[in-house]
Design a protein around this motif. Structure first.
Motif, PDB file in Angstrom:
ATOM      1  N   TYR A 189       0.795  -1.225   0.000  1.00  0.00           N
ATOM      2  CA  TYR A 189       0.000   0.000   0.000  1.00  0.00           C
ATOM      3  C   TYR A 189       0.834   1.285   0.000  1.00  0.00           C
ATOM      4  O   TYR A 189       0.611   2.173  -0.813  1.00  0.00           O
ATOM      5  CB  TYR A 189      -0.964  -0.004   1.191  1.00  0.00           C
ATOM      6  CG  TYR A 189      -1.979  -1.116   1.093  1.00  0.00           C
ATOM      7  CD1 TYR A 189      -2.982  -1.064   0.137  1.00  0.00           C
ATOM      8  CD2 TYR A 189      -1.911  -2.234   1.919  1.00  0.00           C
ATOM      9  CE1 TYR A 189      -3.908  -2.098   0.014  1.00  0.00           C
ATOM     10  CE2 TYR A 189      -2.831  -3.267   1.801  1.00  0.00           C
ATOM     11  CZ  TYR A 189      -3.823  -3.187   0.855  1.00  0.00           C
ATOM     12  OH  TYR A 189      -4.730  -4.212   0.727  1.00  0.00           O
ATOM     13  N   TYR A 231      -4.638   5.003   1.299  1.00  0.00           N
ATOM     14  CA  TYR A 231      -6.041   4.989   1.713  1.00  0.00           C
ATOM     15  C   TYR A 231      -6.931   4.525   0.571  1.00  0.00           C
ATOM     16  O   TYR A 231      -7.846   3.713   0.764  1.00  0.00           O
ATOM     17  CB  TYR A 231      -6.469   6.386   2.173  1.00  0.00           C
ATOM     18  CG  TYR A 231      -7.967   6.533   2.337  1.00  0.00           C
ATOM     19  CD1 TYR A 231      -8.614   5.984   3.441  1.00  0.00           C
ATOM     20  CD2 TYR A 231      -8.734   7.183   1.361  1.00  0.00           C
ATOM     21  CE1 TYR A 231      -9.988   6.092   3.576  1.00  0.00           C
ATOM     22  CE2 TYR A 231     -10.105   7.289   1.488  1.00  0.00           C
ATOM     23  CZ  TYR A 231     -10.725   6.748   2.609  1.00  0.00           C
ATOM     24  OH  TYR A 231     -12.084   6.851   2.733  1.00  0.00           O
ATOM     25  N   ARG A 232      -6.700   5.034  -0.643  1.00  0.00           N
ATOM     26  CA  ARG A 232      -7.532   4.650  -1.775  1.00  0.00           C
ATOM     27  C   ARG A 232      -7.400   3.163  -2.092  1.00  0.00           C
ATOM     28  O   ARG A 232      -8.390   2.484  -2.394  1.00  0.00           O
ATOM     29  CB  ARG A 232      -7.158   5.492  -3.004  1.00  0.00           C
ATOM     30  CG  ARG A 232      -7.474   6.965  -2.858  1.00  0.00           C
ATOM     31  CD  ARG A 232      -7.492   7.667  -4.221  1.00  0.00           C
ATOM     32  NE  ARG A 232      -6.219   7.586  -4.916  1.00  0.00           N
ATOM     33  CZ  ARG A 232      -5.212   8.432  -4.749  1.00  0.00           C
ATOM     34  NH1 ARG A 232      -5.336   9.427  -3.869  1.00  0.00           N
ATOM     35  NH2 ARG A 232      -4.102   8.305  -5.456  1.00  0.00           N
ATOM     36  N   LEU A 234      -6.437   0.754   0.053  1.00  0.00           N
ATOM     37  CA  LEU A 234      -7.050   0.009   1.157  1.00  0.00           C
ATOM     38  C   LEU A 234      -8.572  -0.028   1.006  1.00  0.00           C
ATOM     39  O   LEU A 234      -9.193  -1.080   1.155  1.00  0.00           O
ATOM     40  CB  LEU A 234      -6.676   0.649   2.495  1.00  0.00           C
ATOM     41  CG  LEU A 234      -5.275   0.389   3.031  1.00  0.00           C
ATOM     42  CD1 LEU A 234      -4.918   1.403   4.113  1.00  0.00           C
ATOM     43  CD2 LEU A 234      -5.161  -1.027   3.577  1.00  0.00           C
ATOM     44  N   TRP A 235      -9.156   1.133   0.719  1.00  0.00           N
ATOM     45  CA  TRP A 235     -10.609   1.205   0.610  1.00  0.00           C
ATOM     46  C   TRP A 235     -11.117   0.400  -0.582  1.00  0.00           C
ATOM     47  O   TRP A 235     -12.148  -0.267  -0.500  1.00  0.00           O
ATOM     48  CB  TRP A 235     -11.054   2.656   0.513  1.00  0.00           C
ATOM     49  CG  TRP A 235     -12.538   2.819   0.434  1.00  0.00           C
ATOM     50  CD1 TRP A 235     -13.271   3.256  -0.621  1.00  0.00           C
ATOM     51  CD2 TRP A 235     -13.490   2.511   1.466  1.00  0.00           C
ATOM     52  NE1 TRP A 235     -14.607   3.258  -0.322  1.00  0.00           N
ATOM     53  CE2 TRP A 235     -14.776   2.802   0.952  1.00  0.00           C
ATOM     54  CE3 TRP A 235     -13.372   2.028   2.773  1.00  0.00           C
ATOM     55  CZ2 TRP A 235     -15.939   2.618   1.705  1.00  0.00           C
ATOM     56  CZ3 TRP A 235     -14.533   1.850   3.521  1.00  0.00           C
ATOM     57  CH2 TRP A 235     -15.793   2.138   2.984  1.00  0.00           C
ATOM     58  N   ALA A 236     -10.377   0.462  -1.690  1.00  0.00           N
ATOM     59  CA  ALA A 236     -10.790  -0.293  -2.878  1.00  0.00           C
ATOM     60  C   ALA A 236     -10.759  -1.789  -2.615  1.00  0.00           C
ATOM     61  O   ALA A 236     -11.688  -2.527  -2.965  1.00  0.00           O
ATOM     62  CB  ALA A 236      -9.878   0.055  -4.056  1.00  0.00           C
ATOM     63  N   PHE A 238     -10.931  -3.250   0.309  1.00  0.00           N
ATOM     64  CA  PHE A 238     -11.940  -3.554   1.327  1.00  0.00           C
ATOM     65  C   PHE A 238     -13.332  -3.679   0.698  1.00  0.00           C
ATOM     66  O   PHE A 238     -14.041  -4.670   0.924  1.00  0.00           O
ATOM     67  CB  PHE A 238     -11.942  -2.455   2.387  1.00  0.00           C
ATOM     68  CG  PHE A 238     -13.033  -2.591   3.411  1.00  0.00           C
ATOM     69  CD1 PHE A 238     -12.864  -3.398   4.528  1.00  0.00           C
ATOM     70  CD2 PHE A 238     -14.242  -1.909   3.263  1.00  0.00           C
ATOM     71  CE1 PHE A 238     -13.876  -3.529   5.471  1.00  0.00           C
ATOM     72  CE2 PHE A 238     -15.248  -2.032   4.196  1.00  0.00           C
ATOM     73  CZ  PHE A 238     -15.071  -2.844   5.306  1.00  0.00           C
ATOM     74  N   THR A 239     -13.736  -2.679  -0.075  1.00  0.00           N
ATOM     75  CA  THR A 239     -15.080  -2.700  -0.655  1.00  0.00           C
ATOM     76  C   THR A 239     -15.242  -3.809  -1.687  1.00  0.00           C
ATOM     77  O   THR A 239     -16.310  -4.422  -1.781  1.00  0.00           O
ATOM     78  CB  THR A 239     -15.405  -1.344  -1.307  1.00  0.00           C
ATOM     79  OG1 THR A 239     -14.366  -1.003  -2.239  1.00  0.00           O
ATOM     80  CG2 THR A 239     -15.506  -0.250  -0.254  1.00  0.00           C
ATOM     81  N   SER A 371      -4.541  -8.215  -1.719  1.00  0.00           N
ATOM     82  CA  SER A 371      -5.417  -7.787  -0.625  1.00  0.00           C
ATOM     83  C   SER A 371      -5.583  -8.840   0.458  1.00  0.00           C
ATOM     84  O   SER A 371      -6.305  -8.621   1.427  1.00  0.00           O
ATOM     85  CB  SER A 371      -6.795  -7.414  -1.183  1.00  0.00           C
ATOM     86  OG  SER A 371      -7.447  -8.548  -1.720  1.00  0.00           O
TER      87      SER A 371
END
Length: 465
Positions: A189, A231-232, A234-236, A238-239, A371
């Motif tokens: 990341y 952050y982007r 990680l969020w991608a 995760f979702t 991921s």
């Protein structure tokens, strides 16, 4: 020797010596007999701290691991284990216990670096082999530690305190080995190398469809850009993962079951100590650890070589196994025979180890390889949240502080609830599939064209089974 083989060798040696801790099967007896803690103090004040510290340090360590690129965190793990056993051997008192539980929490949380290092250092073509090697190495370390511990205690060649010197030697060697690990230049990341980059409108678009601006590119000193990109990503990840119902199903079982499992392994030794007080049987904690380790390994390998349609039978098996685990815990809570408790624990732990291996594989097979560390870490974090709640409510002095047998009654009920959740899931899935089959049959009865039937079954997910 190729580079990936050298890395594998170092990782395996680190794993073997890290897990070779022969004092662990008898740590409760050591704290009671040599550190003069009462059983109630160990159960209600010392052991809960390890759970809380593990929970508190895990999310921080996960992000720091990626930012510092693994090796330094693996070294920190070795240092934490060395500190734990120095304090166990030479420290005294409740404040000393608080410190070594804090260090143990750090040691547990930093394991994430060991298990994700390979994905940043080894080429993808070798992932499967290196993962298999490291998993086997930790099992070998666990098995040897349990066998050696039982042999030395049963033959009276060492007492519980002296076993800690063996453990300290082993984790010190493990610390030394960590320094030989090659450094990692990139991470998942914070130091990510853009995959198959292409320039589009002045920005870089990587394979994960995350837009990386030139200021974010690898090599820039711009910390804000790195944090924004991390952050982007990680969020991608995760979702993407948790929008998949199949991953959510396995993750729910993973988190809830792991919370109960971690609670059991924390408090099983005090239960054995309580049962042993009614008998004059010799303690065989080390032998029990050796048996469940080898059984878990053999069954996990067997399951890996058997083709089982987990999408079709997974929910039913999770339901049945959870209910069986609940029964075993209630059985252990009532027995006054140590061997019965040993057998129950071996079955309980083996069932968990096999199914968590399946859960890990099913989740990993349905997410991107990069991921896996994030998703596994989130599942573990949720498990620790649940375990912390269980600890505070049931075992902690600030909560109900139940006796050991009532505690295991609660844990048995906990697994019955988990089994009930998946019984409902099985029922809902069965009704849904029945409705879909009925809709499909109605199309056939009405003379619908064949392509409509195929489209209907695919859209409803039946073809995926």
């Amino acid at each position: 020797m190729e580079k990936w083989q050298w890395v594998s060798l170092i990782l395996c040696l680190f794993g073997i010596f890290k897990e070779f801790r022969p004092s662990e099967p008898f740590v409760t007896e050591f704290l009671i007999e040599y550190k003069n803690f009462t059983k109630e103090t160990v159960v209600q004040q010392i052991y809960p701290l390890g759970t809380y510290f593990y929970l508190g340090t895990l999310p921080i360590v996960f992000l720091i691991t990626d930012y510092l690129r693994y090796k330094s965190i693996i070294i920190l793990e070795g240092l934490a284990f060395v500190g734990v056993y120095i304090l166990l051997i030479w420290g005294n008192g409740i404040n000393n216990a608080r410190v070594f539980e804090f260090l143990f929490g750090i040691a547990c949380s930093t394991e994430v670096a060991y298990y994700t290092y390979i994905y940043a250092k080894v080429d993808k073509e070798h992932y499967k082999k290196v993962t298999s090697f490291t998993y086997t190495a930790t099992l070998v370390g666990n098995f040897l530690a349990a066998v050696v511990a039982q042999a030395l205690v049963s033959s009276k060649l060492m007492n519980y305190r002296e076993l800690n010197f063996l453990t300290l030697t082993s984790v010190s060697i493990c610390l030394g080995i960590a320094f030989f690990l090659p450094s990692v230049k990139q991470s998942i990341y914070f130091h990510r190398k853009p995959d198959t980059p292409s320039i589009t409108n002045g920005s870089i678009q990587n394979a994960n469809s995350i837009v990386i601006t030139p200021d974010d590119a690898e090599g820039t000193p711009n910390l804000k850009g790195r944090l924004s990109r991390a952050y982007r990503l990680l969020w991608a990840d995760f979702t993407t993962a948790y929008s998949n119902p199949y991953i959510v199903k396995w993750s729910v079982w993973w988190a809830i079951s792991s919370a109960g499992f971690l609670q059991i392994i924390n408090y099983i030794q005090p239960l054995w100590e309580d049962i042993a007080a009614y008998t004059e049987n010799e303690i065989y904690n080390g032998a029990v650890d050796a048996v469940h380790t080898i059984l878990s390994a053999l069954l996990a390998i067997l399951v890996g070589h058997i083709s089982i349609p987990w999408r079709k039978w997974g929910e039913s098996l999770l339901c049945v196994i959870s209910l069986l685990q609940g029964f075993l815990l209630l059985w252990m809570s009532q027995t006054e025979t140590l061997m019965v408790a040993y057998v129950g624990y071996i079955i309980f732990r083996t069932l968990y180890q096999v199914m968590i291996t399946v859960a890990s594989a099913e989740v990993a097979n349905n997410i991107t390889g990069d991921s896996s560390g994030l998703i596994f870490g989130i599942n573990r974090f949720v498990a620790l949240l649940l375990q912390s709640f269980l600890t505070f409510a049931v075992a902690d002095k600030g909560g109900l502080a139940l006796g050991l047998r009532p505690q295991f009654n609660v844990y048995g009920g906990y697994f019955f609830v988990l089994g009930g959740i998946f019984a409902v899931v099985v029922g809902v899935t069965g009704l849904r599939h029945g409705f879909r089959r009925g809709s499909s049959s109605e199309v056939v009865a009405n003379g619908g064209p064949e392509h409509e039937i195929v489209s209907l079954t695919k859209n409803n997910g039946i073809a995926q089974l």
